[in-house]
Write an enzyme that holds these catalytic residues in place. Structure first.
Site, PDB file in Angstrom:
ATOM      1  N   LYS A  86       0.826  -1.200   0.000  1.00 21.02           N
ATOM      2  CA  LYS A  86       0.000   0.000   0.000  1.00 21.02           C
ATOM      3  C   LYS A  86       0.863   1.253   0.000  1.00 21.02           C
ATOM      4  O   LYS A  86       1.867   1.332   0.705  1.00 21.02           O
ATOM      5  CB  LYS A  86      -0.919   0.014   1.225  1.00 21.02           C
ATOM      6  CG  LYS A  86      -2.063  -0.986   1.162  1.00 21.02           C
ATOM      7  CD  LYS A  86      -2.961  -0.811   2.369  1.00 21.02           C
ATOM      8  CE  LYS A  86      -4.176  -1.737   2.297  1.00 21.02           C
ATOM      9  NZ  LYS A  86      -5.057  -1.563   3.477  1.00 21.02           N
ATOM     10  N   ALA A  89      10.377   8.436   9.695  1.00 15.44           N
ATOM     11  CA  ALA A  89       9.620   8.804   8.494  1.00 15.44           C
ATOM     12  C   ALA A  89      10.022  10.183   7.989  1.00 15.44           C
ATOM     13  O   ALA A  89      10.168  10.388   6.774  1.00 15.44           O
ATOM     14  CB  ALA A  89       8.124   8.770   8.797  1.00 15.44           C
ATOM     15  N   HIS A 132       2.610  32.453  28.070  1.00 19.40           N
ATOM     16  CA  HIS A 132       2.364  31.915  29.414  1.00 19.40           C
ATOM     17  C   HIS A 132       0.865  31.744  29.605  1.00 19.40           C
ATOM     18  O   HIS A 132       0.091  32.634  29.249  1.00 19.40           O
ATOM     19  CB  HIS A 132       2.910  32.878  30.467  1.00 19.40           C
ATOM     20  CG  HIS A 132       2.570  32.491  31.871  1.00 19.40           C
ATOM     21  ND1 HIS A 132       3.234  31.488  32.542  1.00 19.40           N
ATOM     22  CD2 HIS A 132       1.620  32.958  32.723  1.00 19.40           C
ATOM     23  CE1 HIS A 132       2.713  31.368  33.752  1.00 19.40           C
ATOM     24  NE2 HIS A 132       1.733  32.254  33.884  1.00 19.40           N
TER      25      HIS A 132
END
Length: 462
Positions: free
Chosen positions: A41, A314, A439
């Site tokens: 695939k 990857a 923050h």
């Protein structure tokens, strides 16, 4: 064997995983006529058997933990267990959506996509199920598969690889995980969240042994707190079936028993029987050897991804594939600084890093030229809200740039983006310290660590 396409492509790519499809997309974008060959695939290991499905399992585990621990946040909830079929549906839906999107991308770029088993037949051609595909340049991107050990027979039921673990039809009551690297600790984390009694066996002296030793120790402390057991510093000797599971014996005679044994000792290259050596491609232990531009010793052949001995990530495959496509298209290619690649282990807590370890820095620059600083997440407001513990460790060349950022804590993988800019732009602590971080965020902890390293700490002790 006839070339049915009656054309010569600019680039023929063998393998449609991260490296292969990235090269195809970028090459087509630059005007190259590209053929992409894949026997399984499109998307390869990362999409179907690696990054995406494992992170889906880990997120399901995180949700389970949140349900168990909801009361500490003042939320009444109950945890009734894991519906493994439901988990797999969630995971598979994520994969399916991304897979369809990727197929659409390849089609939209007018890449010639060829399904079938390919084999390198000459320095400029690949044979695919009776068809010869010719190209001016060939890119090898056939990826990797899970490794095993001599005498250790994978049966897919009691002794399994990560591929089997991703489709396991049950949550094992107990599991031994052979290997304490990225794959091993991620499955240990997910399975523990699902309720499995987990023991990790790692032959090296620490979990995630390629990380900075401080990160490894912090992860080990967190795993102990979670009840994940591990045995370090002794190598595997053998495995045998018991009445209800598997018994693992180590070189020192220690033995462990569990329902399943997950073999997670890494991944090896897919190169055997594909014609590489016959066409004169230089190899080492199954890996294809390349230079910094991903060129093999054969001028018309390049290689990328898990097939070459670089970081098995990857995003490294993406970068290597893009590099090859741009080089072939005539653009100026820039070699990859692999130390500058962000690395994330998505266990709970996460381990994220970029740059080099303190030990490596001392080896390169000398112990007296290296400064290290640790910032505890206990001083970070958002981390307190999330109830996560950990540290950010900075490694600096004395009076110079930050050469390593090492982080442990929930969501630290989301902070590594700024860390890679700090490393790759060779930032000085004072330069980062003058930047204003929002923050309350966990990202603020990176800013606080650099404030401290620059000599002006705010929410940390001198």
């Amino acid at each position: 064997m006839a070339n049915d396409a009656s054309t010569v492509f600019d680039l023929v790519i063998l393998g449609g995983g991260s490296g292969g499809y990235a090269a195809a997309l970028r090459g087509a974008q630059l005007g190259l006529d590209v053929a992409l060959i894949e026997k399984n695939k499109l998307g390869g290991t990362c999409l179907h058997n690696g990054c995406i499905p494992t992170k889906a399992l880990l997120h399901a585990g995180e949700v389970a933990d949140q349900a168990r621990e909801a009361e500490q946040f003042g939320v009444k909830a109950s945890f009734e267990g894991i519906d493994i079929k439901g988990v797999h549906k969630y995971k598979d839906d994520v994969i399916s959506g991304l897979y369809k999107g990727l197929q659409g991308l390849v089609a939209s770029r007018k890449v010639t996509y060829i399904e079938g088993t390919g084999r390198l037949s000459s320095p400029t051609s690949v044979d695919v199920d009776g068809r010869r595909v010719e190209g001016r340049h060939v890119l090898l991107a056939t990826g990797s598969v899970p490794k095993s050990l001599p005498g250790l027979e994978i049966d897919g039921n009691r002794i399994i690889t990560s591929d089997h673990a991703l489709t396991l039809d049950r949550v094992p009551e107990s599991a031994i995980i052979l290997g304490g690297g990225v794959i091993g600790v991620e499955f240990a984390s997910a399975w523990k969240s699902f309720g499995t009694d987990v023991t990790v066996i790692e032959g090296m002296k620490h979990l995630v042994p390629v990380e900075d030793e401080n990160s490894s120790k912090l992860l080990e402390r967190a795993f102990r707190k979670r009840g994940i057991k591990f045995n370090l510093g002794t190598f595997f000797q053998g495995a045998e079936y018991t009445e209800n599971g598997v018994k693992v014996t180590l070189a020192d005679g220690k033995a462990f028993e569990a329902e399943v044994l997950l073999v997670a000792i890494g991944r090896g290259p897919v190169s055997a029987g594909l014609g590489y050596e016959e066409q004169g491609v230089a190899m080492d232990r199954g890996y294809v050897l390349v230079d910094e531009y991903m060129r093999t010793n054969v001028p018309t052949i390049s290689a990328v991804g898990d097939l070459v001995p670089t970081l098995q990530l990857a995003h490294v495959g993406f970068a290597e594939g893009i590099l090859v496509a741009e080089r072939i298209a005539g653009l100026k290619a820039v070699p990859i600084d692999y130390d500058g690649v962000p690395r994330v282990t998505y266990c709970h807590p996460e381990v994220a890093s970029v740059g080099i370890t303190e030990a490596k820095a001392k080896e390169i620059y000398g112990a007296d030229k290296v400064v290290a600083l640790k910032y505890n997440l206990a001083g970070n407001g958002k981390s307190k809200i999330l109830k996560t513990a950990g540290e950010i460790k900075l490694v600096q060349v004395k009076d110079g740039a930050v050469v390593g950022v090492h982080m442990v804590g929930d969501r630290m993988g989301e902070q590594v983006g700024e860390a890679q800019l700090i490393y790759n732009w060779e930032a000085l602590p004072a330069e980062v310290a003058q930047l204003i971080h929002a923050h309350p965020t966990q990202n603020e902890a990176l800013g606080e660590a650099h404030l401290a390293l620059a000599g002006k700490p705010l929410h940390s002790h001198d």
